[in-house]
Design a protein around this motif. Structure first.
Motif, PDB file in Angstrom:
ATOM      1  N   ASN A  48     -15.197  -8.226  -2.432  1.00  0.00           N
ATOM      2  CA  ASN A  48     -14.113  -7.770  -1.962  1.00  0.00           C
ATOM      3  C   ASN A  48     -13.376  -8.727  -1.235  1.00  0.00           C
ATOM      4  OD1 ASN A  48     -13.877  -4.775  -2.335  1.00  0.00           O
ATOM      5  ND2 ASN A  48     -16.046  -4.734  -1.386  1.00  0.00           N
ATOM      6  N   LEU A  49     -11.835  -8.885  -1.378  1.00  0.00           N
ATOM      7  CA  LEU A  49     -11.029  -9.451  -0.318  1.00  0.00           C
ATOM      8  C   LEU A  49     -10.190  -8.461   0.352  1.00  0.00           C
ATOM      9  CD1 LEU A  49      -9.981 -12.346   0.207  1.00  0.00           C
ATOM     10  CD2 LEU A  49      -8.294 -11.893  -1.596  1.00  0.00           C
ATOM     11  N   TRP A  50      -9.951  -8.639   1.613  1.00  0.00           N
ATOM     12  CA  TRP A  50      -9.416  -7.604   2.403  1.00  0.00           C
ATOM     13  C   TRP A  50      -8.242  -8.238   2.768  1.00  0.00           C
ATOM     14  CZ3 TRP A  50     -10.890  -2.644   2.418  1.00  0.00           C
ATOM     15  CH2 TRP A  50     -12.078  -2.429   1.769  1.00  0.00           C
ATOM     16  N   LEU A  51      -7.036  -7.494   2.862  1.00  0.00           N
ATOM     17  CA  LEU A  51      -5.947  -7.857   3.424  1.00  0.00           C
ATOM     18  C   LEU A  51      -5.695  -6.898   4.960  1.00  0.00           C
ATOM     19  CD1 LEU A  51      -3.253  -8.431   0.708  1.00  0.00           C
ATOM     20  CD2 LEU A  51      -4.780 -10.010   1.590  1.00  0.00           C
ATOM     21  N   VAL A  52      -5.647  -7.630   5.898  1.00  0.00           N
ATOM     22  CA  VAL A  52      -5.056  -6.766   7.269  1.00  0.00           C
ATOM     23  C   VAL A  52      -3.876  -7.165   7.294  1.00  0.00           C
ATOM     24  CG1 VAL A  52      -5.881  -6.429   9.398  1.00  0.00           C
ATOM     25  CG2 VAL A  52      -7.471  -6.984   7.820  1.00  0.00           C
ATOM     26  N   ILE A  53      -2.895  -5.971   7.331  1.00  0.00           N
ATOM     27  CA  ILE A  53      -1.544  -6.150   7.403  1.00  0.00           C
ATOM     28  C   ILE A  53      -0.975  -5.540   8.563  1.00  0.00           C
ATOM     29  CG2 ILE A  53       0.703  -5.770   5.995  1.00  0.00           C
ATOM     30  CD1 ILE A  53      -0.959  -5.315   3.551  1.00  0.00           C
ATOM     31  N   ASP A  54      -0.256  -6.413   9.401  1.00  0.00           N
ATOM     32  CA  ASP A  54       0.267  -5.858  10.661  1.00  0.00           C
ATOM     33  C   ASP A  54       1.688  -5.214  10.381  1.00  0.00           C
ATOM     34  OD1 ASP A  54      -1.671  -6.458  12.335  1.00  0.00           O
ATOM     35  OD2 ASP A  54      -0.884  -8.426  12.875  1.00  0.00           O
ATOM     36  N   ASP A  55       2.684  -5.837   9.660  1.00  0.00           N
ATOM     37  CA  ASP A  55       3.973  -5.550   9.652  1.00  0.00           C
ATOM     38  C   ASP A  55       4.491  -5.302   8.122  1.00  0.00           C
ATOM     39  OD1 ASP A  55       6.257  -4.613  10.931  1.00  0.00           O
ATOM     40  OD2 ASP A  55       7.250  -6.670  10.778  1.00  0.00           O
ATOM     41  N   ASP A  56       4.668  -6.207   7.314  1.00  0.00           N
ATOM     42  CA  ASP A  56       5.175  -6.441   6.268  1.00  0.00           C
ATOM     43  C   ASP A  56       4.338  -6.270   5.084  1.00  0.00           C
ATOM     44  OD1 ASP A  56       7.019  -7.174   4.027  1.00  0.00           O
ATOM     45  OD2 ASP A  56       7.136  -9.223   4.446  1.00  0.00           O
ATOM     46  N   LEU A  57       4.208  -4.748   4.840  1.00  0.00           N
ATOM     47  CA  LEU A  57       3.147  -4.307   3.592  1.00  0.00           C
ATOM     48  C   LEU A  57       3.945  -4.666   2.327  1.00  0.00           C
ATOM     49  CD1 LEU A  57       0.902  -2.423   2.900  1.00  0.00           C
ATOM     50  CD2 LEU A  57       2.825  -0.587   2.929  1.00  0.00           C
ATOM     51  N   GLN A  58       5.261  -4.507   2.175  1.00  0.00           N
ATOM     52  CA  GLN A  58       5.709  -4.985   0.826  1.00  0.00           C
ATOM     53  C   GLN A  58       5.660  -6.414   0.491  1.00  0.00           C
ATOM     54  OE1 GLN A  58       7.386  -2.901   3.300  1.00  0.00           O
ATOM     55  NE2 GLN A  58       7.091  -0.891   2.273  1.00  0.00           N
ATOM     56  N   GLY A  59       6.085  -7.103   1.283  1.00  0.00           N
ATOM     57  CA  GLY A  59       5.948  -8.477   1.231  1.00  0.00           C
ATOM     58  C   GLY A  59       4.417  -8.894   0.976  1.00  0.00           C
ATOM     59  N   SER A  60       3.694  -8.487   1.619  1.00  0.00           N
ATOM     60  CA  SER A  60       2.015  -8.753   1.482  1.00  0.00           C
ATOM     61  C   SER A  60       1.658  -8.289   0.066  1.00  0.00           C
ATOM     62  CB  SER A  60       1.092  -7.930   2.519  1.00  0.00           C
ATOM     63  OG  SER A  60       1.373  -8.557   3.889  1.00  0.00           O
TER      64      SER A  60
END
Length: 142
Positions: A48-60
Motif C-alpha cells: 500500500n501507498l497512502w496519501l494523507v491529504i490536508d486540503d486539495d483532494l482533487q489536485g492530489s
C-alpha cells in the motif's frame, strides 16, 4: 514494487499539504486501533501507498493518477474520508467534485453579479410600471 525515485517523483508532484507514505500493514493496524481511522484495516492488505491529504483532494487525486499512468504502478483501490470508506469509483467521484477554491470563485462571481442583476431587474421593473402608467393616462375614459 515502487522504488525510491518513483516515490520521490510522486511526492514532488503532489500539492502542498499532501503526503505520500508507505506504511507496513501491521504497523498501520496498530496505529489506527481505537481511533476514527479503524476502517482502514480492511484496506491494509498487500502493498500500500497512502496519501494523507490536508486540503486539495482533487489536485492530489489528479497528481496521483498522472503519476500512476507514467509509472504504470498507481491504481487507487479506495480511501477513507471523515470516517466513510470509499472504493475506487467513490474516490474517482470525489476527484471530480469542484475544489474549495473553485467553489469560492463561483460564490464570489455570484456575489459580484448580484448588484448588476439587481440594477437590471430594478430598471426593468421601473420601465414596466412607467409603461403601464403611460397606457392608463392615454387610454380614453370608458
Amino acid at each position: 514494487g515502487i522504488n525510491m525515485p518513483e516515490i520521490t517523483a510522486l511526492r514532488n508532484s503532489l500539492p502542498e499539504g499532501t503526503n505520500a507514505m508507505v506504511i507496513k500493514n501491521r504497523l498501520l493496524k496498530r496505529a489506527v486501533r481505537g481511533s476514527p481511522w479503524i476502517e482502514v484495516n480492511d484496506m491494509a492488505t498487500q502493498s500500500n501507498l497512502w496519501l494523507v491529504i490536508d486540503d486539495d483532494l482533487q489536485g492530489s487525486i489528479k497528481a496521483f493518477k498522472k503519476w500512476g499512468k507514467e509509472t504504470k504502478k498507481g491504481d487507487i483501490n479506495g480511501g477513507i474520508m471523515e470516517g466513510v470508506v470509499y472504493d475506487s469509483k467513490g474516490i474517482d467521484a470525489l476527484g471530480e467534485l469542484p475544489s474549495k477554491d473553485e467553489l469560492y470563485a463561483k460564490i464570489a462571481g455570484g456575489i459580484a453579479a448580484l448588484p448588476t442583476n439587481l440594477a437590471r431587474l430594478t430598471k426593468e421593473a421601473a420601465g414596466q410600471k412607467m409603461a403601464r402608467g403611460v397606457k392608463l393616462a392615454i387610454a380614453p375614459d370608458s
